[in-house]
Write a protein that holds these residues in place. Structure first.
Motif, short mmCIF file in Angstrom:
data_model
loop_
_atom_site.label_atom_id
_atom_site.label_comp_id
_atom_site.label_asym_id
_atom_site.label_seq_id
_atom_site.Cartn_x
_atom_site.Cartn_y
_atom_site.Cartn_z
N GLY A 1 36.28 -30.75 7.68
CA GLY A 1 37.46 -29.92 7.81
C GLY A 1 37.14 -28.45 7.57
N LYS A 2 38.16 -27.75 7.18
CA LYS A 2 38.09 -26.30 6.97
C LYS A 2 37.11 -25.94 5.83
CE LYS A 2 40.15 -22.13 7.61
NZ LYS A 2 39.00 -21.37 8.02
N ASP A 3 37.16 -26.72 4.75
CA ASP A 3 36.29 -26.45 3.60
C ASP A 3 34.81 -26.49 3.98
OD1 ASP A 3 38.47 -26.20 1.98
OD2 ASP A 3 37.73 -27.58 0.44
N LYS A 4 34.46 -27.54 4.73
CA LYS A 4 33.05 -27.70 5.13
C LYS A 4 32.61 -26.55 6.00
CE LYS A 4 33.18 -32.71 4.80
NZ LYS A 4 33.31 -33.98 5.54
N GLU A 5 33.50 -26.11 6.88
CA GLU A 5 33.20 -24.99 7.76
C GLU A 5 32.97 -23.71 6.94
OE1 GLU A 5 35.91 -25.30 11.20
OE2 GLU A 5 35.85 -23.10 11.14
N LEU A 6 33.84 -23.49 5.95
CA LEU A 6 33.71 -22.31 5.10
C LEU A 6 32.37 -22.31 4.36
CD1 LEU A 6 37.30 -22.04 3.53
CD2 LEU A 6 36.17 -20.31 4.95
N ILE A 7 32.03 -23.50 3.84
CA ILE A 7 30.77 -23.62 3.09
C ILE A 7 29.58 -23.38 4.01
CG2 ILE A 7 29.28 -25.24 1.85
CD1 ILE A 7 31.51 -25.16 0.07
N ARG A 8 29.56 -24.08 5.13
CA ARG A 8 28.41 -23.97 6.05
C ARG A 8 28.25 -22.55 6.57
NH1 ARG A 8 30.38 -29.03 8.62
NH2 ARG A 8 29.25 -30.76 7.62
N ASP A 9 29.35 -21.96 7.02
CA ASP A 9 29.28 -20.61 7.59
C ASP A 9 28.84 -19.58 6.55
OD1 ASP A 9 30.10 -21.73 9.93
OD2 ASP A 9 32.11 -20.86 9.92
N SER A 10 29.40 -19.69 5.34
CA SER A 10 29.06 -18.69 4.32
C SER A 10 27.60 -18.85 3.88
CB SER A 10 30.01 -18.78 3.12
OG SER A 10 29.99 -20.05 2.53
N TRP A 11 27.16 -20.11 3.74
CA TRP A 11 25.77 -20.34 3.32
C TRP A 11 24.81 -19.80 4.37
CZ3 TRP A 11 23.54 -20.94 -1.08
CH2 TRP A 11 22.26 -21.50 -1.19
N GLU A 12 25.14 -20.05 5.63
CA GLU A 12 24.29 -19.57 6.73
C GLU A 12 24.26 -18.04 6.76
OE1 GLU A 12 24.76 -21.75 10.52
OE2 GLU A 12 24.28 -19.82 11.46
N SER A 13 25.40 -17.43 6.46
CA SER A 13 25.48 -15.97 6.53
C SER A 13 24.64 -15.28 5.45
CB SER A 13 26.93 -15.50 6.48
OG SER A 13 27.40 -15.53 5.15
N CYS A 116 29.17 -11.20 -4.47
CA CYS A 116 28.29 -10.05 -4.18
C CYS A 116 27.79 -10.11 -2.74
CB CYS A 116 27.07 -10.06 -5.10
SG CYS A 116 27.43 -9.68 -6.79
N SER A 117 27.40 -11.30 -2.30
CA SER A 117 26.73 -11.44 -1.00
C SER A 117 27.71 -11.44 0.16
CB SER A 117 25.91 -12.72 -0.96
OG SER A 117 25.02 -12.77 -2.05
N LEU A 118 28.93 -11.94 -0.05
CA LEU A 118 29.86 -12.12 1.07
C LEU A 118 30.88 -11.00 1.19
CD1 LEU A 118 30.47 -15.96 0.59
CD2 LEU A 118 28.98 -14.87 2.29
N GLY A 119 31.04 -10.23 0.15
CA GLY A 119 31.99 -9.12 0.20
C GLY A 119 33.39 -9.59 0.56
N THR A 120 33.95 -9.04 1.65
CA THR A 120 35.32 -9.40 2.03
C THR A 120 35.42 -10.85 2.51
OG1 THR A 120 34.92 -8.49 4.22
CG2 THR A 120 36.05 -7.06 2.64
N GLY A 121 34.27 -11.45 2.83
CA GLY A 121 34.27 -12.86 3.24
C GLY A 121 34.55 -13.79 2.07
N TYR A 122 34.49 -13.25 0.86
CA TYR A 122 34.75 -14.06 -0.34
C TYR A 122 36.26 -14.14 -0.56
CZ TYR A 122 34.43 -15.61 -5.22
OH TYR A 122 34.55 -16.30 -6.40
N THR A 123 36.87 -15.17 0.02
CA THR A 123 38.31 -15.35 -0.06
C THR A 123 38.66 -16.43 -1.08
OG1 THR A 123 38.22 -17.04 1.65
CG2 THR A 123 38.60 -14.76 2.39
#
Ligand code: HEM
Length: 147
Positions: A1-13, A116-123
């Protein structure tokens, strides 16, 4: 779901090399709880924190921690497959003298690094998704303390 997507995308970024992020995380951890430093056998000049943080042993552990998180992110659909590994990892940390209560501080340091690493992506949603994953990892490791 959405959680997994958030985790995967942020980790990759965070990029391929996760070690610099791990350094941020553990620098924060030792700031929050300097006593944890004494659990490591850093041989090189480890009287003061900055020297510990540049020792090869420190970087090796940071690398190992990042690999465990990487494994969790890559097994979001079957975290159960990591159960035995994480239980044994918990057992090793019990033997080292880590207290399960310290995992709360490690979690704080993890969130600090992500912020620190994600900045505004840290929601708020992203923070919660990571907290949920971290709780699963910690629960599995904590089973290593049981008799
Ligand atoms: C090993 C300390 C948290 C993953 C070790 C070692 C120490 C240590 C002293 C043995 C030396 C070494 O292999 O570098 C700590 C402390 C922690 C902590 C004080 C925080 C309170 C974590 C976390 C993870 C982790 C959160 C992963 C989620 C590992 C791994 C090893 C290790 C994979 C190698 C185990 C093996 O040799 O099979 N840790 N650790 N550690 N740690 Fe940690």
């Amino acid at each position: 779901g959405k959680d997994k997507e958030l985790i995967r995308d942020s980790w990759e970024s965070l990029g391929k090399n996760k070690v610099p992020h791990g350094i941020v995380m553990f620098t924060r951890l030792f700031e929050l709880d300097p006593a944890l430093l004494s659990l490591f056998n850093y041989k090189t000049n480890c009287g003061v924190v900055p020297e510990c943080l540049s020792s090869p042993e420190f970087l090796e552990h940071v690398t190992k921690v990042m690999l465990v998180i990487d494994a969790a992110v890559n097994h979001l659909d079957d975290l159960n497959s990591l159960e035995d590994f994480l239980l044994n990892l918990g057992r090793k940390h019990q033997a080292i003298g880590v207290k399960t209560q310290s995992f709360a501080v490690v979690g704080e340091a993890l969130l600090y690094m992500l912020q620190c690493s994600l900045g505004t992506g840290y929601t708020a949603a992203l923070r919660q998704a990571w907290l949920n994953l971290y709780a699963i990892v910690v629960a599995a490791m904590t089973r290593g303390w049981a008799k």
